[in-house]
Design an enzyme around this catalytic site. Structure first.
Site, PDB file in Angstrom:
ATOM      1  CD  GLU A   1     -30.140-103.362 -82.807  1.00 37.97           C
ATOM      2  OE1 GLU A   1     -30.300-103.236 -81.578  1.00 37.97           O
ATOM      3  OE2 GLU A   1     -30.592-104.326 -83.451  1.00 37.97           O
TER       4      GLU A   1
ATOM      5  CG  HIS B   1     -33.884-103.405 -81.895  1.00 41.16           C
ATOM      6  ND1 HIS B   1     -33.252-104.529 -81.402  1.00 41.16           N
ATOM      7  CD2 HIS B   1     -35.106-103.365 -81.302  1.00 41.16           C
ATOM      8  CE1 HIS B   1     -34.060-105.139 -80.538  1.00 41.16           C
ATOM      9  NE2 HIS B   1     -35.191-104.453 -80.469  1.00 41.16           N
TER      10      HIS B   1
ATOM     11  CD  GLU C   1     -27.822-109.187 -81.888  1.00 43.39           C
ATOM     12  OE1 GLU C   1     -27.454-108.041 -82.216  1.00 43.39           O
ATOM     13  OE2 GLU C   1     -28.929-109.428 -81.367  1.00 43.39           O
TER      14      GLU C   1
ATOM     15  CG  HIS D   1     -31.392-107.651 -84.052  1.00 43.46           C
ATOM     16  ND1 HIS D   1     -32.186-106.847 -83.264  1.00 43.46           N
ATOM     17  CD2 HIS D   1     -32.220-108.582 -84.589  1.00 43.46           C
ATOM     18  CE1 HIS D   1     -33.442-107.271 -83.315  1.00 43.46           C
ATOM     19  NE2 HIS D   1     -33.495-108.330 -84.114  1.00 43.46           N
TER      20      HIS D   1
END
Ligand code: ZN
Length: 374
Positions: free
Chosen positions: A169, A166, A334, A258
Site C-alpha cells: 500500500e 502493509h 484508506e 493504508h
C-alpha cells in the site's frame, strides 16, 4: 523480451518471456505468507512497438475484485508514474502498451522507494524542530524511523501518524511524504500544531516487505496490522518497537494510513467497535471527518467499510488497539489503488501526487480538532 524484478520492491514470475513483444507472467505471493497481489517488474522494450504482457493468475489473487476498473501503473524512471492500458477478463489481466522509452517499469502501485525516503529524511533533519530516531528494527534489521516535530508546550498533546504497515500500500508512503514535507515547509501550520502538540510520523512501518515486493506482510510472513495486541520480538519487532514508543510518550491522536484494493474512495474507519468507545470519541470522529471534507476534495463519508458492532472491534488492528489503550481519536485512513471513483483521472488514476496532497491537507483537519483532543 527482457523482464527483470531484481530491484527494490520488484516481484513477478516470468512464465514465458521468449516472445519478442509478448510475455506470460504470474503474480507471486509474499515470501512467507499466502497473500498474492503486489507485482513490480521492468521490461526492456522496443520504443514505439506495442507489447502484450499477460498476467495469467490475476483472478486468483487475494483481492481479485480490485482488478476491475484498474489500470496498471507505469514509469520510465520510477519517479513519474502514469497508467497504461489494462484489460481484465476475471482471470488474466493483460497490459497492452506502446512504450515511449527503452525501459519501462510496471507496478501494482507506484512504489515509494528507499532513495526517496532517505532524501526526505535528510531534508527534514535540517529543520530545527525535527528529531529523527530509529525506534525499532525490522525482522531483517532495517531501521524504522520516527520523525518528531517538537512542541513548544511543556505538556504537549501527542499526535501520531504511521504509514505502510502493509508494504504494497505504497500510496501511504507518498501520503507520509506529504505530511512531513508540509510540516517542514509551512511554518504557519507547523507553528500552530507545535504550539500545543508534538507530532510523530513513522513513514515506513514495514521496510522488509517494501524492499521485497510483498503486498501485506513482513519478512516473517506476519500482517503487522494484526499484531498490536501481542507483538513479538521474533515475528513483529516493527510493531513491538513503535508500540513501546507510543506507550512511553502517550497518544492523543492516531492515524494509520493504508491503501484499499476494492473500495475506490478515500475514507476513514473509526474505532466504534472498541469495548470502551465513548460518545466523546464518536463526536471527535465526526468533527475530524467534517474537517477532512473541508480540507481535501477527495475525502468523502458516503463509501467505506461497514461499521463494527459495539464490542466487535478487532483489537489486533493498530487503530482499534491505540483507541482502546489511550482513549483517544484513533482512525485508519484508506486510499484507492485504482482511482477516486468520484473524480476519475484516466491518465494517472489515484496518483502519488494526490496521495501526498491528501497527506498535506490532513494537517488542516488535525489543526481543526486540536483543541478538543484531550
Ligand atoms: Zn492496509
Amino acid at each position: 523480451m527482457r523482464i527483470t524484478s531484481q530491484f527494490e520492491s520488484g516481484r513477478i514470475r516470468v512464465v514465458d518471456g521468449k516472445g519478442a513483444s509478448e510475455a506470460t507472467l504470474e503474480i507471486l505471493p509474499d515470501r512467507a505468507a499466502d497473500f498474492r497481489q503486489w507485482f513490480a517488474f521492468s521490461v526492456a522494450a522496443t520504443e514505439g512497438r506495442e507489447h502484450t504482457l499477460r498476467i495469467v493468475n490475476a483472478g486468483a489473487c487475494t483481492y481479485a475484485g480490485g482488478f476491475e476498473r484498474y489500470a496498471v501503473c507505469a514509469s520510465y524512471d520510477r519517479e513519474r508514474w502514469f497508467r497504461a492500458p489494462t484489460e481484465y477478463d476475471g482471470e488474466a489481466r493483460v497490459i497492452r502498451h506502446v512504450p515511449e522509452a527503452k525501459r519501462v517499469t510496471y507496478a501494482y502501485y507506484a512504489p515509494y522507494l528507499e532513495r526517496r525516503l532517505r532524501n526526505l529524511l535528510r531534508k527534514a533533519a535540517r529543520h530545527p524542530a525535527v528529531k529523527i530516531e530509529t525506534i525499532a528494527r525490522s525482522v531483517e534489521g532495517r531501521p524504522l524511523q520516527r520523525v518528531t516535530f517538537r512542541s513548544q508546550s511543556d505538556d504537549p498533546l501527542r499526535l501520531w501518524i504511521i504509514a505502510q504497515q502493509h508494504p504494497g500500500e505504497s500510496m501511504a508512503g507518498w501520503f507520509a511524504e506529504g505530511v512531513i514535507g508540509r510540516l517542514c515547509d509551512d511554518a504557519e501550520v507547523l507553528g500552530y500544531l507545535t504550539s500545543r502538540a508534538e507530532v510523530h510520523v513513522v513513514p515506513r512501518m514495514n521496510p522488509d516487505g517494501a524492499a521485497g515486493g510483498h503486498h501485506r506482510t513482513n519478512a516473517a510472513g506476519d500482517d503487522l496490522n494484526r499484531a498490536w495486541l501481542e507483538p513479538r520480538e521474533s515475528r513483529t519487532p516493527e510493531v513491538l518497537g513503535v508500540r513501546a514508543a507510543m506507550l512511553d510518550r502517550g497518544v492523543d491522536f492516531f492515524l494509520d494510513v493504508h491503501g484499499e484494493e476494492q473500495v475506490p474512495y478515500v475514507f476513514v474507519a473509526g474505532a466504534e467497535g472498541n469495548p470502551h468507545y465513548t460518545d466523546r470519541i464518536e463526536a471527535l470522529e465526526e468533527r475530524f471527518s467534517s474537517a477532512m471534507l473541508e480540507a481535501n476534495r477527495a475525502f468523502q463519508t458516503e463509501e467505506g467499510y461497514p461499521k463494527d458492532a459495539p464490542g466487535d472491534g478487532e483489537l489486533r488492528c493498530a487503530a482499534n488497539f491505540v483507541g482502546e489503550q489511550f482513549d483517544c481519536l484513533s482512525m485508519t485512513l484508506e486510499m484507492p489503488f485504482s482511482d477516486d471513483a468520484n473524480d476519475r483521472d484516466e491518465a494517472v488514476g489515484w496518483s502519488p501526487e494526490r496521495s501526498a496532497n491528501l497527506g498535506a491537507d490532513t494537517l488542516d483537519a488535525i489543526a481543526a480538532v486540536l483543541d478538543e483532543l484531550r
